[in-house]
Design a protein around this motif. Structure first.
Motif, PDB file in Angstrom:
ATOM      1  N   MET A   5     -13.918 -76.913  57.151  1.00 19.67           N
ATOM      2  CA  MET A   5     -12.848 -77.660  56.502  1.00 19.67           C
ATOM      3  C   MET A   5     -12.318 -76.892  55.284  1.00 19.67           C
ATOM      4  N   LYS A   6     -13.227 -76.431  54.418  1.00 21.20           N
ATOM      5  CA  LYS A   6     -12.823 -75.696  53.212  1.00 21.20           C
ATOM      6  C   LYS A   6     -12.050 -74.435  53.582  1.00 21.20           C
ATOM      7  N   GLU A   7     -12.532 -73.701  54.588  1.00 19.17           N
ATOM      8  CA  GLU A   7     -11.860 -72.467  55.012  1.00 19.17           C
ATOM      9  C   GLU A   7     -10.472 -72.768  55.575  1.00 19.17           C
ATOM     10  N   GLU A   8     -10.353 -73.871  56.309  1.00 21.35           N
ATOM     11  CA  GLU A   8      -9.069 -74.255  56.890  1.00 21.35           C
ATOM     12  C   GLU A   8      -8.054 -74.567  55.791  1.00 21.35           C
ATOM     13  N   ILE A   9      -8.495 -75.292  54.776  1.00 15.86           N
ATOM     14  CA  ILE A   9      -7.601 -75.626  53.660  1.00 15.86           C
ATOM     15  C   ILE A   9      -7.213 -74.354  52.914  1.00 15.86           C
ATOM     16  N   GLN A  10      -8.164 -73.460  52.699  1.00 15.33           N
ATOM     17  CA  GLN A  10      -7.868 -72.203  52.014  1.00 15.33           C
ATOM     18  C   GLN A  10      -6.852 -71.379  52.803  1.00 15.33           C
ATOM     19  N   GLU A  11      -6.971 -71.375  54.129  1.00 17.96           N
ATOM     20  CA  GLU A  11      -6.008 -70.658  54.965  1.00 17.96           C
ATOM     21  C   GLU A  11      -4.617 -71.283  54.843  1.00 17.96           C
ATOM     22  N   GLN A  12      -4.551 -72.617  54.787  1.00 16.21           N
ATOM     23  CA  GLN A  12      -3.261 -73.295  54.627  1.00 16.21           C
ATOM     24  C   GLN A  12      -2.633 -72.928  53.284  1.00 16.21           C
ATOM     25  N   ILE A  13      -3.451 -72.902  52.231  1.00 19.96           N
ATOM     26  CA  ILE A  13      -2.942 -72.534  50.908  1.00 19.96           C
ATOM     27  C   ILE A  13      -2.435 -71.092  50.926  1.00 19.96           C
ATOM     28  N   ALA A  14      -3.225 -70.182  51.505  1.00 20.47           N
ATOM     29  CA  ALA A  14      -2.831 -68.770  51.551  1.00 20.47           C
ATOM     30  C   ALA A  14      -1.502 -68.595  52.301  1.00 20.47           C
ATOM     31  N   GLY A  15      -1.338 -69.295  53.414  1.00 22.70           N
ATOM     32  CA  GLY A  15      -0.092 -69.200  54.188  1.00 22.70           C
ATOM     33  C   GLY A  15       1.097 -69.750  53.424  1.00 22.70           C
ATOM     34  N   ALA A  16       0.904 -70.876  52.763  1.00 20.54           N
ATOM     35  CA  ALA A  16       1.986 -71.465  51.975  1.00 20.54           C
ATOM     36  C   ALA A  16       2.357 -70.565  50.797  1.00 20.54           C
ATOM     37  N   LEU A  17       1.346 -69.986  50.150  1.00 20.47           N
ATOM     38  CA  LEU A  17       1.617 -69.079  49.027  1.00 20.47           C
ATOM     39  C   LEU A  17       2.386 -67.845  49.489  1.00 20.47           C
ATOM     40  N   GLU A  18       2.040 -67.333  50.646  1.00 26.14           N
ATOM     41  CA  GLU A  18       2.760 -66.174  51.194  1.00 26.14           C
ATOM     42  C   GLU A  18       4.245 -66.506  51.352  1.00 26.14           C
ATOM     43  N   GLN A  19       4.544 -67.688  51.872  1.00 25.25           N
ATOM     44  CA  GLN A  19       5.936 -68.102  52.042  1.00 25.25           C
ATOM     45  C   GLN A  19       6.632 -68.270  50.692  1.00 25.25           C
ATOM     46  N   LEU A  20       5.929 -68.877  49.722  1.00 28.14           N
ATOM     47  CA  LEU A  20       6.520 -69.057  48.395  1.00 28.14           C
ATOM     48  C   LEU A  20       6.839 -67.720  47.741  1.00 28.14           C
ATOM     49  N   PHE A  21       5.892 -66.787  47.790  1.00 34.35           N
ATOM     50  CA  PHE A  21       6.120 -65.495  47.165  1.00 34.35           C
ATOM     51  C   PHE A  21       7.191 -64.680  47.905  1.00 34.35           C
ATOM     52  N   ASP A  22       7.318 -64.891  49.215  1.00 33.03           N
ATOM     53  CA  ASP A  22       8.395 -64.253  49.956  1.00 33.03           C
ATOM     54  C   ASP A  22       9.747 -64.769  49.449  1.00 33.03           C
ATOM     55  N   GLY A  23       9.820 -66.077  49.234  1.00 35.09           N
ATOM     56  CA  GLY A  23      11.043 -66.668  48.688  1.00 35.09           C
ATOM     57  C   GLY A  23      11.346 -66.158  47.287  1.00 35.09           C
ATOM     58  N   VAL A  24      10.312 -66.037  46.452  1.00 36.46           N
ATOM     59  CA  VAL A  24      10.500 -65.507  45.097  1.00 36.46           C
ATOM     60  C   VAL A  24      11.015 -64.072  45.161  1.00 36.46           C
ATOM     61  N   SER A  25      10.450 -63.263  46.047  1.00 35.48           N
ATOM     62  CA  SER A  25      10.899 -61.872  46.183  1.00 35.48           C
ATOM     63  C   SER A  25      12.365 -61.794  46.578  1.00 35.48           C
ATOM     64  N   LYS A  26      12.795 -62.669  47.464  1.00 34.98           N
ATOM     65  CA  LYS A  26      14.199 -62.690  47.885  1.00 34.98           C
ATOM     66  C   LYS A  26      15.105 -63.098  46.731  1.00 34.98           C
ATOM     67  N   LEU A  27      14.681 -64.086  45.937  1.00 28.98           N
ATOM     68  CA  LEU A  27      15.462 -64.495  44.775  1.00 28.98           C
ATOM     69  C   LEU A  27      15.534 -63.377  43.740  1.00 28.98           C
ATOM     70  N   GLN A  28      14.423 -62.690  43.518  1.00 29.10           N
ATOM     71  CA  GLN A  28      14.404 -61.582  42.560  1.00 29.10           C
ATOM     72  C   GLN A  28      15.327 -60.450  43.007  1.00 29.10           C
ATOM     73  N   ALA A  29      15.384 -60.186  44.312  1.00 24.74           N
ATOM     74  CA  ALA A  29      16.272 -59.142  44.825  1.00 24.74           C
ATOM     75  C   ALA A  29      17.739 -59.542  44.674  1.00 24.74           C
ATOM     76  N   ALA A  30      18.021 -60.820  44.884  1.00 20.05           N
ATOM     77  CA  ALA A  30      19.396 -61.300  44.796  1.00 20.05           C
ATOM     78  C   ALA A  30      19.872 -61.446  43.355  1.00 20.05           C
ATOM     79  N   PHE A  31      18.946 -61.713  42.437  1.00 23.37           N
ATOM     80  CA  PHE A  31      19.286 -61.953  41.033  1.00 23.37           C
ATOM     81  C   PHE A  31      18.364 -61.132  40.139  1.00 23.37           C
ATOM     82  N   PRO A  32      18.565 -59.806  40.096  1.00 28.43           N
ATOM     83  CA  PRO A  32      17.700 -58.948  39.273  1.00 28.43           C
ATOM     84  C   PRO A  32      17.688 -59.418  37.816  1.00 28.43           C
ATOM     85  N   GLY A  33      16.516 -59.291  37.211  1.00 27.15           N
ATOM     86  CA  GLY A  33      16.389 -59.686  35.817  1.00 27.15           C
ATOM     87  C   GLY A  33      15.837 -61.081  35.623  1.00 27.15           C
ATOM     88  N   LYS A  34      15.816 -61.885  36.661  1.00 27.04           N
ATOM     89  CA  LYS A  34      15.215 -63.211  36.583  1.00 27.04           C
ATOM     90  C   LYS A  34      13.845 -63.148  37.249  1.00 27.04           C
TER      91      LYS A  34
END
Length: 154
Positions: free
Chosen positions: A1-30
């Motif tokens: 159960m703990k490992e499954e939740i950790q995997e869900q968190i890791a996957g969600a974080l990957e998506q969030l950071f991918d979105g942040v990277s796209k925003l940073q590329a589109a709006f340098p300096g932020k």
């Protein structure tokens, strides 16, 4: 159960950071940092998986969880190098963690809040109600805390 939740968190974080990277590329300096309520909520879940604590229901003042032995715990989380400590109150116990992009974490501080307050007594109060930029101090104090005064790991 703990490992499954950790995997869900890791996957969600990957998506969030991918979105942040796209925003940073589109709006340098932020920076588009994720610190804030979202980071705090993720940190509380991660802490509850790894420490002997039960999270409080909803938002509660001053403490986020109760340790299995009854101690009240405030949990602070960051993805960067900035953990904060309140000016107006002293949490019974303070658990400060630094999350990594893969969902793993580093324990920065695990112990009584009064030890941090003592360290900060010479600092002037801030208008935000929080002391900031404490990473180095918290790591140093954390090295001195006996195991009996820490919130135990699961």
């Amino acid at each position: 159960m703990k490992e499954e939740i950790q995997e869900q968190i890791a996957g969600a974080l990957e998506q969030l950071f991918d979105g942040v990277s796209k925003l940073q590329a589109a709006f340098p300096g932020k920076p588009f940092t994720l610190d804030g309520r979202l980071v705090g909520d993720i940190g509380e879940i991660v802490a509850s998986l790894h420490y002997q604590i039960t999270l409080n229901e909803g938002l509660t003042k001053h403490h986020d969880a109760v340790a299995d032995d009854g101690r009240n715990v405030q949990i602070k989380t960051t993805f960067s190098k900035n953990l904060t400590f309140p000016v107006g109150h002293v949490p019974d116990y303070y658990l400060g963690i630094k999350l990594n992009r893969d969902g793993s974490f580093e324990e920065i501080y695990n112990g009584p809040g009064k030890l941090i307050k003592e360290e900060l007594k010479r600092r002037a109060p801030t208008s935000t109600g929080l002391h900031g930029n404490l990473m180095g101090q918290l790591k140093r104090i954390n090295l001195t805390i006996p195991d009996a005064e820490r919130i135990p790991r699961r």
